[in-house]
Design an enzyme around this catalytic site. Structure first.
Site, PDB file in Angstrom:
ATOM      1  N   GLY A 192       0.762  -1.229   0.000  1.00  0.00           N
ATOM      2  CA  GLY A 192       0.000   0.000   0.000  1.00  0.00           C
ATOM      3  C   GLY A 192       0.796   1.284   0.000  1.00  0.00           C
ATOM      4  O   GLY A 192       0.246   2.355   0.245  1.00  0.00           O
TER       5      GLY A 192
ATOM      6  N   TRP B 153       2.128   2.882  -2.555  1.00  0.00           N
ATOM      7  CA  TRP B 153       1.711   3.775  -3.633  1.00  0.00           C
ATOM      8  C   TRP B 153       0.391   4.449  -3.283  1.00  0.00           C
ATOM      9  O   TRP B 153       0.177   5.612  -3.619  1.00  0.00           O
ATOM     10  CB  TRP B 153       1.608   2.998  -4.948  1.00  0.00           C
ATOM     11  CG  TRP B 153       2.942   2.840  -5.624  1.00  0.00           C
ATOM     12  CD1 TRP B 153       4.166   2.811  -5.017  1.00  0.00           C
ATOM     13  CD2 TRP B 153       3.188   2.725  -7.022  1.00  0.00           C
ATOM     14  NE1 TRP B 153       5.155   2.666  -5.957  1.00  0.00           N
ATOM     15  CE2 TRP B 153       4.603   2.609  -7.193  1.00  0.00           C
ATOM     16  CE3 TRP B 153       2.383   2.700  -8.145  1.00  0.00           C
ATOM     17  CZ2 TRP B 153       5.188   2.476  -8.449  1.00  0.00           C
ATOM     18  CZ3 TRP B 153       2.968   2.564  -9.402  1.00  0.00           C
ATOM     19  CH2 TRP B 153       4.349   2.452  -9.552  1.00  0.00           C
TER      20      TRP B 153
ATOM     21  N   ASP C  12       1.765  -1.283  -9.457  1.00  0.00           N
ATOM     22  CA  ASP C  12       3.117  -1.712  -9.091  1.00  0.00           C
ATOM     23  C   ASP C  12       3.160  -3.217  -8.855  1.00  0.00           C
ATOM     24  O   ASP C  12       4.070  -3.730  -8.219  1.00  0.00           O
ATOM     25  CB  ASP C  12       3.582  -0.951  -7.836  1.00  0.00           C
ATOM     26  CG  ASP C  12       5.056  -1.156  -7.545  1.00  0.00           C
ATOM     27  OD1 ASP C  12       5.829  -1.296  -8.510  1.00  0.00           O
ATOM     28  OD2 ASP C  12       5.443  -1.181  -6.362  1.00  0.00           O
TER      29      ASP C  12
ATOM     30  N   LYS D  75       4.464  -1.162 -13.669  1.00  0.00           N
ATOM     31  CA  LYS D  75       5.770  -1.822 -13.645  1.00  0.00           C
ATOM     32  C   LYS D  75       5.868  -2.824 -14.795  1.00  0.00           C
ATOM     33  O   LYS D  75       4.916  -3.575 -15.063  1.00  0.00           O
ATOM     34  CB  LYS D  75       5.989  -2.540 -12.320  1.00  0.00           C
ATOM     35  CG  LYS D  75       7.302  -3.313 -12.242  1.00  0.00           C
ATOM     36  CD  LYS D  75       7.394  -4.162 -10.993  1.00  0.00           C
ATOM     37  CE  LYS D  75       7.484  -3.298  -9.750  1.00  0.00           C
ATOM     38  NZ  LYS D  75       7.691  -4.111  -8.527  1.00  0.00           N
TER      39      LYS D  75
END
Length: 255
Positions: free
Chosen positions: A53, A55, A82, A122
């Site tokens: 968490g 981000w 991500d 990503k």
């Protein structure tokens, strides 16, 4: 590996605990934004694969509206992801699985991102990264690959920043058949060598700042004395928990 040796090796790991981030990956998103400024004008954002968490923490600290609130039917201006699978060490397989995860995230994004919005995800750089980028290019006006300073040089990870979302003509994505709807006119298997795309590749973050591949002393000049801190978000039921309990029990039974 002991606690102090891990902290000493990774300055971003230590700083994340000191500043209250749930993971060191928070710095990756912050450094990406320093270059691309994708937080500007954003009121609603969605964080996919939001664990542990960090981000989401960054989004909450940067945006006017809370990311955990319902968006009242409005679409998001920004979607970030991500997420990554457990790597096997087989680079071709890891790249393929990561690409499928990005495409799954893109499929969700097509339902929740407004026209002109931004998608950040990503990716693993490998020989077929250009094919994934070609697929993303069908949905976005501008793409760029970026490597934050806090991302280890030895890691294959990079982040693709996609700006200017638009739905391709006649495309009707379905969550039941992601990105493979026969009516979508998106024929992934027909891409030729000439259609592959090479994206710009940039570094993000202060080049004179901390190097994620270097070791730093626990007590650094100009910093407060080192003090160990527990992780902000400890693992929930980690797979090794049972083994640790058994080991502790055996140690207590020993004379």
């Amino acid at each position: 590996m002991g606690r102090s040796s891990k902290d000493k090796r990774d300055i971003y790991y230590r700083n994340a605990k000191e500043e209250g981030w749930r993971a060191r990956s928070a710095y990756k998103l912050l450094q990406l934004d320093e270059t691309f400024h994708f937080f500007e004008g954003v009121h609603n954002a969605v964080d996919l694969c939001a664990a542990p968490g960090s981000w989401s923490q960054v989004l909450s600290s940067k945006l006017e509206a809370s990311v955990i609130e319902l968006m009242d039917g409005k679409k998001a201006e920004l979607v970030v992801c991500d997420g990554a699978p457990d790597v096997t060490g087989l680079h071709d397989m890891d790249e393929y699985i990561q690409a499928q995860l990005v495409l799954a995230a893109l499929n969700i994004t097509t339902h929740i991102l407004k026209e002109g919005g931004t998608f950040v995800a990503k990716v693993f750089r490998g020989k077929d990264i250009d094919i994934l980028c070609k697929q993303l290019e069908l949905y976005f006006d501008k793409l760029c690959l970026a490597k934050p300073r806090s991302s280890r040089t030895s890691s294959l990870e990079a982040f693709v920043v996609c700006n200017g979302f638009h739905m391709p003509p006649n495309c009707r994505p379905s969550l039941f058949n992601p990105l493979l709807n026969p009516d979508s006119c998106l024929q992934w298997d027909s891409l030729t060598e000439e259609e592959r795309v090479v994206l710009p590749y940039v570094s993000c973050g202060d080049l004179s700042g901390f190097d994620s591949d270097c070791s730093y002393p626990l007590n650094m000049q100009g910093h407060a004395p080192y003090q160990y801190r527990e992780p902000v978000q400890p693992p929930i039921n980690p797979p090794y928990e049972h083994a640790v309990k058994l080991k502790r029990a055996n140690m207590l039974q020993q004379p």
